[in-house]
Design an enzyme around this catalytic site. Structure first.
Site, short mmCIF file in Angstrom:
data_model
loop_
_atom_site.label_atom_id
_atom_site.label_comp_id
_atom_site.label_asym_id
_atom_site.label_seq_id
_atom_site.Cartn_x
_atom_site.Cartn_y
_atom_site.Cartn_z
N ALA A 103 39.45 37.94 62.63
CA ALA A 103 38.31 38.87 62.67
C ALA A 103 38.71 40.18 63.31
CB ALA A 103 37.15 38.23 63.43
N ARG A 139 42.41 34.23 16.18
CA ARG A 139 41.12 34.82 15.82
C ARG A 139 41.27 35.72 14.60
NH1 ARG A 139 35.59 34.81 15.63
NH2 ARG A 139 34.71 36.87 16.12
N GLN A 150 38.43 42.30 26.80
CA GLN A 150 38.12 43.09 25.61
C GLN A 150 38.66 42.41 24.35
OE1 GLN A 150 36.26 45.68 25.96
NE2 GLN A 150 36.29 46.60 23.91
N GLU A 176 42.67 43.48 52.61
CA GLU A 176 44.02 43.64 53.15
C GLU A 176 44.58 45.05 52.90
OE1 GLU A 176 44.39 41.27 54.90
OE2 GLU A 176 43.53 39.53 53.93
N GLU A 226 43.23 53.15 48.48
CA GLU A 226 43.33 54.47 49.12
C GLU A 226 44.21 54.40 50.37
OE1 GLU A 226 40.33 54.24 46.27
OE2 GLU A 226 40.47 53.00 48.07
#
Length: 390
Positions: free
Chosen positions: A127, A269, A337, A364, A368
């Site tokens: 923590a 597919r 997608q 973690e 940025e």
């Protein structure tokens, strides 16, 4: 230059892969069914049973020193194993582990906290994050005031992994506000839940969730200080640092499994009388995903290699974390997608991964923060372009 795995690394990886394939992956449909019913995908007792099975395979305490019954594997080998774990969405991890900073404990603390955690008898949480101190961990406010032989803790931690399940927490608190957390003003404490802190579960877009921890005049004995007074921030950064190559290692496993599903779907597919894999749009998504996956794999392994080589891993680990987290988000998005509407349902694990991996860009160390570290290292001359080959 040899990019091949050693015989030992390959053997350990393949054994881990065999265990995951035979013992963990068969649980996947039941895990999806439970999670659709808003239940935990794996009960703690079931996780424990799997971990004990793995122990018979020799997998116990990947990073744990041999003197505590662990494997003490190299960082590279640990990275390879975390990739294997990532190939399944069953919330499994090998047992015999404890927070890396718990090894700074005294002999008495090791008996009370470390060894029971390694054996799975106790559950810990770490923590440091607070409502006003996430990426800026040095801005923590939870205070610890000396009172005789005790310290009195007041404040709140938030977004704490395992926070709702843990029976003790490693809490970084301010012990000297004038010094500031970064300069020796923070200390780590081992705090049993029985000492009076409480947790509040935080629902998130992923499965499971973290918790807030509330401390109101929680008394902690002086003997429960982990490490030295003033060492709390340094220990916190050491704890966070390990995740910067294990988290993206896990992401590689997820991306590989998801991309394999996309390739199989593209080859089966049919639309407009042809397999969808014949469409350039699908081919490019598969090609981009494989290229990014391969780039991430080597960034991560290099970061782990720097740890094993005794080099400062922070720059390499930040690049691995930044790129690996972004890569898995992009790959899973493309895989969804490619599967179309079916990928959006809870019948397949794709939408689950979509929610899960979004966290990888946050915890973690956010994207940025990784960019800040990487740029700062270069601008201040802490590292040079080209790394150790430069």
């Amino acid at each position: 230059m040899d990019f091949a795995l050693s015989d030992e690394e390959r053997a350990v990886r393949d054994t881990a892969r065999d265990f995951i394939t035979r013992e963990v992956m068969p649980l996947e449909q039941e895990v999806l069914r439970r999670e659709r019913a808003h239940r935990p995908g794996l009960e703690r007792s079931e996780l424990r049973e799997l971990q004990l099975k793995a122990r018979k395979f020799g997998f116990w305490g990947l990073a744990t020193p041999e003197e505590y019954g662990g494997m003490d594997l190299s960082a590279v080998t640990q990275s390879l194993i975390w990739t294997e774990i990532g190939r399944t969405f069953v919330p499994f991890r090998f047992g015999g582990e404890a927070d890396n900073i718990l090894f700074h404990a005294t002999d008495e603390q090791k008996r009370e906290f470390l060894i029971p955690t390694i054996e799975g008898e106790r559950i810990s949480c770490f923590a440091i994050t607070e409502p006003g101190a996430g990426s800026d961990a040095a801005n923590i406010r939870l205070s610890a005031r000396r009172d005789g032989d005790d310290w009195v803790l007041n404040g709140e931690k938030t977004f704490i992994t395992n926070g709702d399940d843990a029976d003790f927490a490693i809490v970084v608190a301010v012990t000297d506000r004038d010094k500031g957390a970064r300069n020796g003003g923070a200390t780590a404490f081992l705090v049993d839940r029985a000492m009076g802190w409480r947790s509040e579960f935080i629902p998130t877009m992923g499965e499971g969730g973290p918790a807030s921890l509330i401390f109101e005049d929680v008394r902690v004995p002086h003997r429960n200080i982990l490490g030295e007074i003033g060492q709390g921030f340094a220990l916190g950064m050491q704890w966070i640092g390990k995740g910067r190559y294990t988290i993206p290692s896990h992401a590689v496993g997820i991306a590989e499994r998801a991309l394999r599903m996309a390739i199989e779907h593209a080859n089966t597919r049919e639309t407009f009388g042809a397999k969808i894999g014949t469409n350039q749009a699908i081919q490019w998504m598969i090609a981009d995903s494989e290229t990014e996956l391969e780039a991430a794999r080597w960034l991560i392994l290099r970061a782990a290699w720097t740890v094993d080589a005794g080099m400062d891993p922070r720059h390499a680990s930040s690049m691995a974390k930044l790129y690996g987290a972004g890569m898995v988000n992009r790959v899973v998005d493309r895989v969804l997608q490619i599967h179309g509407g079916m990928g959006y349902t809870r019948e397949l694990p794709i939408e689950r991964w979509y929610r899960q991996v979004r966290l990888y860009r946050i915890f973690e160390g956010t994207d940025e923060m990784q960019r800040l570290i990487i740029a700062r290292d270069l601008l201040r001359g802490y590292t040079r372009l080209g790394g150790h080959l430069g």
